[in-house]
Scaffold this motif. Structure first.
Motif, PDB file in Angstrom:
ATOM      1  N   SER A   1      -2.388  11.940 -24.144  1.00 26.73           N
ATOM      2  CA  SER A   1      -1.382  11.548 -24.912  1.00 26.73           C
ATOM      3  C   SER A   1      -0.960  12.626 -26.292  1.00 26.73           C
ATOM      4  N   ILE A   2      -2.102  12.757 -26.876  1.00 24.40           N
ATOM      5  CA  ILE A   2      -1.913  13.604 -28.060  1.00 24.40           C
ATOM      6  C   ILE A   2      -1.482  15.095 -27.762  1.00 24.40           C
TER       7      ILE A   2
ATOM      8  N   THR B   1       1.540  20.325 -26.478  1.00 25.77           N
ATOM      9  CA  THR B   1       2.412  20.066 -27.691  1.00 25.77           C
ATOM     10  C   THR B   1       1.932  19.087 -28.421  1.00 25.77           C
ATOM     11  N   PHE B   2       1.497  19.544 -29.799  1.00 22.76           N
ATOM     12  CA  PHE B   2       0.982  18.433 -30.759  1.00 22.76           C
ATOM     13  C   PHE B   2       2.239  18.044 -31.705  1.00 22.76           C
ATOM     14  N   ALA B   3       2.098  16.827 -32.150  1.00 23.77           N
ATOM     15  CA  ALA B   3       2.974  16.039 -33.092  1.00 23.77           C
ATOM     16  C   ALA B   3       2.767  16.964 -34.466  1.00 23.77           C
ATOM     17  N   GLU B   4       4.064  17.008 -35.147  1.00 23.92           N
ATOM     18  CA  GLU B   4       3.967  17.835 -36.587  1.00 23.92           C
ATOM     19  C   GLU B   4       3.079  17.062 -37.560  1.00 23.92           C
ATOM     20  N   ASP B   5       2.960  15.961 -37.424  1.00 24.49           N
ATOM     21  CA  ASP B   5       1.994  15.275 -38.343  1.00 24.49           C
ATOM     22  C   ASP B   5       0.541  14.572 -37.708  1.00 24.49           C
ATOM     23  N   TYR B   6       0.268  15.340 -36.602  1.00 30.63           N
ATOM     24  CA  TYR B   6      -0.881  15.297 -35.869  1.00 30.63           C
ATOM     25  C   TYR B   6      -2.033  15.213 -36.842  1.00 30.63           C
ATOM     26  N   GLU B   7      -2.928  14.301 -36.478  1.00 30.12           N
ATOM     27  CA  GLU B   7      -4.324  14.275 -37.250  1.00 30.12           C
ATOM     28  C   GLU B   7      -5.452  14.152 -36.292  1.00 30.12           C
ATOM     29  N   THR B   8      -6.492  14.978 -36.263  1.00 30.23           N
ATOM     30  CA  THR B   8      -7.505  15.072 -35.575  1.00 30.23           C
ATOM     31  C   THR B   8      -8.383  13.801 -35.443  1.00 30.23           C
ATOM     32  N   PRO B   9      -8.266  13.317 -34.122  1.00 29.08           N
ATOM     33  CA  PRO B   9      -9.098  11.937 -33.612  1.00 29.08           C
ATOM     34  C   PRO B   9     -10.552  12.276 -34.261  1.00 29.08           C
ATOM     35  N   ASP B  10     -11.501  11.393 -34.279  1.00 34.74           N
ATOM     36  CA  ASP B  10     -12.943  11.547 -34.618  1.00 34.74           C
ATOM     37  C   ASP B  10     -13.575  12.079 -33.347  1.00 34.74           C
ATOM     38  N   TYR B  11     -12.967  11.455 -32.211  1.00 40.82           N
ATOM     39  CA  TYR B  11     -13.765  11.997 -30.942  1.00 40.82           C
ATOM     40  C   TYR B  11     -13.410  13.333 -30.491  1.00 40.82           C
ATOM     41  N   VAL B  12     -12.358  14.044 -31.097  1.00 37.07           N
ATOM     42  CA  VAL B  12     -12.289  15.518 -31.101  1.00 37.07           C
ATOM     43  C   VAL B  12     -13.144  16.278 -32.002  1.00 37.07           C
ATOM     44  N   ARG B  13     -13.179  15.818 -33.009  1.00 35.17           N
ATOM     45  CA  ARG B  13     -14.056  16.479 -34.109  1.00 35.17           C
ATOM     46  C   ARG B  13     -15.632  16.302 -33.460  1.00 35.17           C
TER      47      ARG B  13
END
Length: 302
Positions: A166-167, A122-134
Motif C-alpha cells: 500500500s505505501i 510511488t510514495f506519498a508526499e507526507d510519507y512517514e516510515t513505518p516502524d516495521y520498515v525501520r
C-alpha cells in the motif's frame, strides 16, 4: 568511544536514509570525536537536523528523523497496532491477534519474488516510515542475498506485506511510524519521572538503546545527576551498567538488548513482530515458533 558505524546504524534503524545517516555520523565524529557520549548524541541530532534541512528527499517527509517522534501524541503500542491490524483484516477482533487472519499474497519464495518485483515505487508526499520498515531496513534495502530474509518476514507478518504494498503505491501506513513499537526497555522498571520523560521523548530512548546505553543512566548523566567513576570511559560505563532501584549494577547492555523483545513504550507489544533469526552455527533460519527453514529456498526443514 562511540564510532561512526554505531551512529550510522542507530540512525538507519530509526528510519533515516543510509546516505544521510552516514553523512551525519561522519560529520559529528569529525567535530566531536572526544565528546562525552551524551554530548555526541546532542550534536548528532543537531547535525542531522541541519543536513535534513539542506537535503530534502523526494517523497519522504522530514518526520522520518528521530526527533519527529517527540511531536506526536503518545498512544499505547498495543492500541495502535491492534487498530491497524484490524483495518487490514476482513474478519477477526480488534486486536493484534487479528493480524493472523490476513493471508500473505504469496505461498512460496518464487511467488514472493514475483510479488516483490510487481510493487510500485510511488510514495506519498507526507510519507512517514513505518516502524516495521525501520526494523527491517537492512533486509528491505538488500538484494538477492537478503531475499529469503524478506520473504520470511512478510510470510510471518502478512499484515505488513499488505501495508508495504500500500505505501509503495502512494498510501500512508496504517501502522505506527513514531518508533513506539521498537522500544525494548521496560518503562515500568524506571522511576515515574524517567518513564514519563521517555514517553514524551521516545526518540531519545531509542537513541540510548541504539548506543547500548542504559536509558536511566543516560538521562541522569545528561542532567548531571551522576558521573562514571574517575578514570572510567563514560561511553563504556553507560554501555556496561544498568540502573536498578537498589543502585547501579554491572550489565552488558549490548547483549541484553540483542536478546530483548520489542515490547513498545507500553510494555505490551512483545508479540508485535514475529521474527526469524539466522543461526550462524547451522546456516539455517530459525523461526519465531522454533521451526527451521532452508536459507536458500525458504522452505521448512523436517
Amino acid at each position: 568511544m562511540l564510532d561512526i558505524s554505531q551512529a550510522t546504524n542507530m540512525l538507519t534503524s530509526m528510519g533515516v536514509s543510509s546516505t544521510l545517516a552516514a553523512r551525519a555520523a561522519e560529520r559529528t565524529a569529525q567535530s566531536h570525536a572526544n565528546a562525552d557520549p551524551l554530548t555526541f548524541l546532542k550534536e548528532l541530532r543537531a547535525t542531522l537536523e541541519e543536513l535534513s534541512a539542506n537535503t530534502p528527499v523526494a517523497g519522504v517527509n522530514a518526520s522520518t528523523a528521530p526527533e519527529a517522534a517527540a511531536s506526536a501524541p503518545y498512544k499505547p503500542t498495543a492500541d495502535r497496532y491492534g487498530a491497524a491490524a484490524a483495518s487490514t483484516a476482513t474478519t477477526g477482533p480488534t486486536s493484534a491477534s487479528s493480524a493472523e487472519s490476513v493471508k500473505a499474497p504469496f505461498n512460496n519464495l518464487e511467488e514472493f519474488k514475483q510479488w516483490e518485483k510487481g510493487l510500485d515505487c510511488t510514495f506519498a508526499e507526507d510519507y512517514e516510515t513505518p516502524d516495521y520498515v525501520r526494523l527491517t531496513s537492512t533486509v528491505l534495502n538488500g538484494g538477492d542475498d537478503t531475499v529469503v530474509g524478506r520473504y520470511m518476514f512478510f510470510k510471518n507478518n502478512p499484515e505488513f506485506a499488505a501495508d508495504y504494498a500500500s505505501i509503495r503505491s502512494g498510501q500512508l501506513s496504517k501502522f505506527p511510524t513514531d518508533g513506539s513499537t521498537l522500544v525494548k526497555s521496560d518503562l515500568s522498571k524506571m522511576s515515574d519521572e524517567t518513564a514519563a520523560y521517555y514517553k514524551k521523548n521516545p526518540h531519545l530512548l531509542l537513541a540510548a538503546e541504539g548506543f547500548n546505553m542504559d536509558p536511566t543512566l543516560a538521562k541522569m548523566r545528561m542532567s548531571g545527576e551522576i558521573s562514571p567513576p574517575t578514570g572510567v570511559d563514560a561511553s563504556e560505563w553507560l554501555m556496561s551498567n544498568t540502573w536498578t532501584k537498589d543502585g547501579v549494577v554491572a550489565q552488558n547492555n549490548r547483549v541484553a538488548y540483542a536478546s530483548a523483545d520489542f515490547i513498545g513504550l507500553d510494555g505490551k507489544g512483545a508479540d508485535t513482530y514475529r521474527l526469524t533469526r539466522f543461526d550462524t552455527a547451522t546456516g539455517n533460519y530459525v523461526n519465531y515458533d522454533g521451526r527451521v527453514y532452508d536459507p536458500l529456498t525458504g522452505e521448512a526443514k523436517a
